[in-house]
Design a protein around this motif. Structure first.
Motif, mmCIF file in Angstrom:
data_model
loop_
_atom_site.group_PDB
_atom_site.id
_atom_site.type_symbol
_atom_site.label_atom_id
_atom_site.label_comp_id
_atom_site.label_asym_id
_atom_site.label_seq_id
_atom_site.Cartn_x
_atom_site.Cartn_y
_atom_site.Cartn_z
ATOM 1 N N ALA A 35 0.873 -1.175 0.000
ATOM 2 C CA ALA A 35 0.000 0.000 0.000
ATOM 3 C C ALA A 35 0.912 1.228 0.000
ATOM 4 N N PRO A 36 0.684 2.182 -0.879
ATOM 5 C CA PRO A 36 1.573 3.352 -0.958
ATOM 6 C C PRO A 36 1.744 4.042 0.398
ATOM 7 N N LYS A 37 2.988 4.355 0.735
ATOM 8 C CA LYS A 37 3.276 5.007 2.008
ATOM 9 C C LYS A 37 3.670 6.463 1.823
ATOM 10 N N SER A 38 3.813 6.872 0.572
ATOM 11 C CA SER A 38 4.042 8.290 0.289
ATOM 12 C C SER A 38 3.230 8.642 -0.945
ATOM 13 N N LEU A 39 2.996 9.962 -1.119
ATOM 14 C CA LEU A 39 2.151 10.390 -2.236
ATOM 15 C C LEU A 39 2.730 9.974 -3.580
ATOM 16 N N LYS A 40 4.056 9.991 -3.680
ATOM 17 C CA LYS A 40 4.631 9.683 -4.990
ATOM 18 C C LYS A 40 4.481 8.211 -5.368
ATOM 19 N N GLU A 41 4.127 7.393 -4.415
ATOM 20 C CA GLU A 41 3.889 5.983 -4.729
ATOM 21 C C GLU A 41 2.472 5.715 -5.236
ATOM 22 N N ILE A 42 1.608 6.698 -5.124
ATOM 23 C CA ILE A 42 0.243 6.514 -5.621
ATOM 24 C C ILE A 42 0.233 6.717 -7.132
ATOM 25 N N CYS A 43 -0.229 5.724 -7.862
ATOM 26 C CA CYS A 43 -0.323 5.859 -9.318
ATOM 27 C C CYS A 43 -1.544 6.718 -9.652
ATOM 28 N N GLY A 44 -1.328 7.692 -10.487
ATOM 29 C CA GLY A 44 -2.433 8.467 -11.051
ATOM 30 C C GLY A 44 -3.152 9.395 -10.074
ATOM 31 N N ASN A 45 -4.115 10.139 -10.604
ATOM 32 C CA ASN A 45 -4.973 11.038 -9.820
ATOM 33 C C ASN A 45 -4.228 12.009 -8.907
ATOM 34 N N LYS A 46 -3.060 12.412 -9.358
ATOM 35 C CA LYS A 46 -2.235 13.281 -8.526
ATOM 36 C C LYS A 46 -2.961 14.575 -8.153
ATOM 37 N N GLY A 47 -3.583 15.193 -9.145
ATOM 38 C CA GLY A 47 -4.302 16.448 -8.892
ATOM 39 C C GLY A 47 -5.374 16.280 -7.829
ATOM 40 N N GLN A 48 -6.116 15.194 -7.932
ATOM 41 C CA GLN A 48 -7.207 14.945 -6.991
ATOM 42 C C GLN A 48 -6.667 14.673 -5.578
ATOM 43 N N VAL A 49 -5.585 13.913 -5.527
ATOM 44 C CA VAL A 49 -5.003 13.589 -4.223
ATOM 45 C C VAL A 49 -4.453 14.858 -3.558
#
Ligand SMILES: Nc1ncnc2c1ncn2[C@@H]1O[C@H](COP(=O)(O)OP(=O)(O)OP(=O)(O)O)[C@@H](O)[C@H]1O
Ligand SMILES: [Mg+2]
Length: 303
Positions: free
Chosen positions: A65-79
């Motif tokens: 499970a992503p532990k930092s924002l940069k590990e989240i794929c996609g939807n950067k603007g929304q996050v």
């Protein structure tokens, strides 16, 4: 086990002849994957040191499970918007939710994240909450505990309402400990019954006066029963992350786990799962139980 040369080889030979430009791009991708895998290794060690539990025993979806924002794929603007909204929330409350702010979100006490399964809605909510110093409480909207909480919180005669609305110290609401640094994550809101007391109507009543941020999560914002929430929640719709970002995340996990899966096979799995990242990770972990490699036909056979 897959060593670095083997990994390079696997990528370099995946499609026979490869031109210079493609090779360069692949080398770049590979460097990124390797770096990300190193980061995953670091996190694993850290987790073990902190909890004493070896993450090896965990489900891969939990372990990765992503532990930092940069590990989240996609939807950067929304996050980013979600995080900013949480950041601003105490000030928005002070302003009586009358100042929209840059994103226009700060007039809302609650947001609703919608999107298809396994693309990081729940993960992003937890991560943003933690990054902003909140304690997330996740309630599955259809379970009894959350029904009780929503009911109690909207019951004017209930004494626990004071604490719930007052902020400051801890209050128990329906067995759930709430402070002014709590974020309520109401997952699977579209699974709530519309009719009964703990349903969408009650949740909406709670949203209208809540003193803590509420994140609602659902699959389909168009669902009829969610209608009451359309006016009271800011709409954050998540899209399926693009194939490139999912591929590099999955390849990093495979590399870290010593599982040989060529990029085109990963793409195929992602496509078959309709970009449901949870499903892809689960398939790979199941596969790893019996094998170290997966080729195209084996990947295909999973569907
Ligand atoms: N965008 C993403 N980036 C990286 N990993 C992800 C992403 N989305 C999902 N995952 C992986 O899948 C797991 C499940 O994701 P999550 O629970 O956030 O999905 P969801 O969108 O809430 O799905 P559902 O609609 O089924 O509740 C995560 O723990 C993580 O391992
Ligand atoms: Mg979820």
């Amino acid at each position: 086990m897959l060593d670095e040369d083997g990994f390079l080889d696997m990528i370099a030979t995946r499609k026979g002849f490869i031109d210079e430009k493609t090779r360069e791009k692949m080398a770049k991708d590979e460097a990124k994957i390797r770096e990300a895998a190193k980061e995953l290794e670091k996190q694993e060690k850290q987790a073990k040191a902190e909890t004493g539990i070896s993450p090896t025993a965990q489900l891969w979806t939990v372990k990765y499970a992503p532990k930092s924002l940069k590990e989240i794929c996609g939807n950067k603007g929304q996050v980013d918007k979600l995080q900013q909204w949480l950041h601003d929330w105490p000030n928005s409350a002070k302003a009586g939710f009358r100042k929209p702010g840059k994103s226009g979100m700060n007039t809302f006490r609650a947001v609703m994240i919608t999107g298809s399964p396994g693309i990081g809605k729940t993960t992003s909510s937890h991560l943003c909450a933690k990054l902003e110093g909140y304690t997330p409480i996740e309630l599955n909207a259809s379970d009894a505990r959350s029904k009780k909480l929503v009911e109690n919180a909207t019951n004017i005669n209930n004494t626990s309402l004071d604490g719930w609305l007052g902020g400051g110290h801890k209050t128990l609401v329906a067995g759930v400990e709430v402070t002014d640094r709590t974020v309520l994550i109401m997952d699977e809101v579209d699974g709530m019954s519309a009719g009964d007391r703990g349903g969408v109507g009650a949740l909406n009543a709670l949203i209208k006066k809540t003193k803590i941020p509420i994140i609602c999560i659902a699959n389909d914002r168009q669902a009829q029963k969610l209608k009451p929430l359309l006016h009271t929640t800011f709409n954050l719709s998540f899209r399926k992350p693009d194939a490139n970002s999912i591929r590099s995340r999955i390849m990093s996990i495979c590399f870290r786990e010593g599982l040989k899966v060529p990029a085109n096979v990963v793409d195929q799995l992602v496509q078959g799962a309709q970009s449901d990242i949870r499903q892809v990770i689960n398939m790979l972990s199941t596969w790893k139980l019996s094998s170290e490699t997966m080729d195209f036909d084996q990947g295909k056979a999973l569907y």
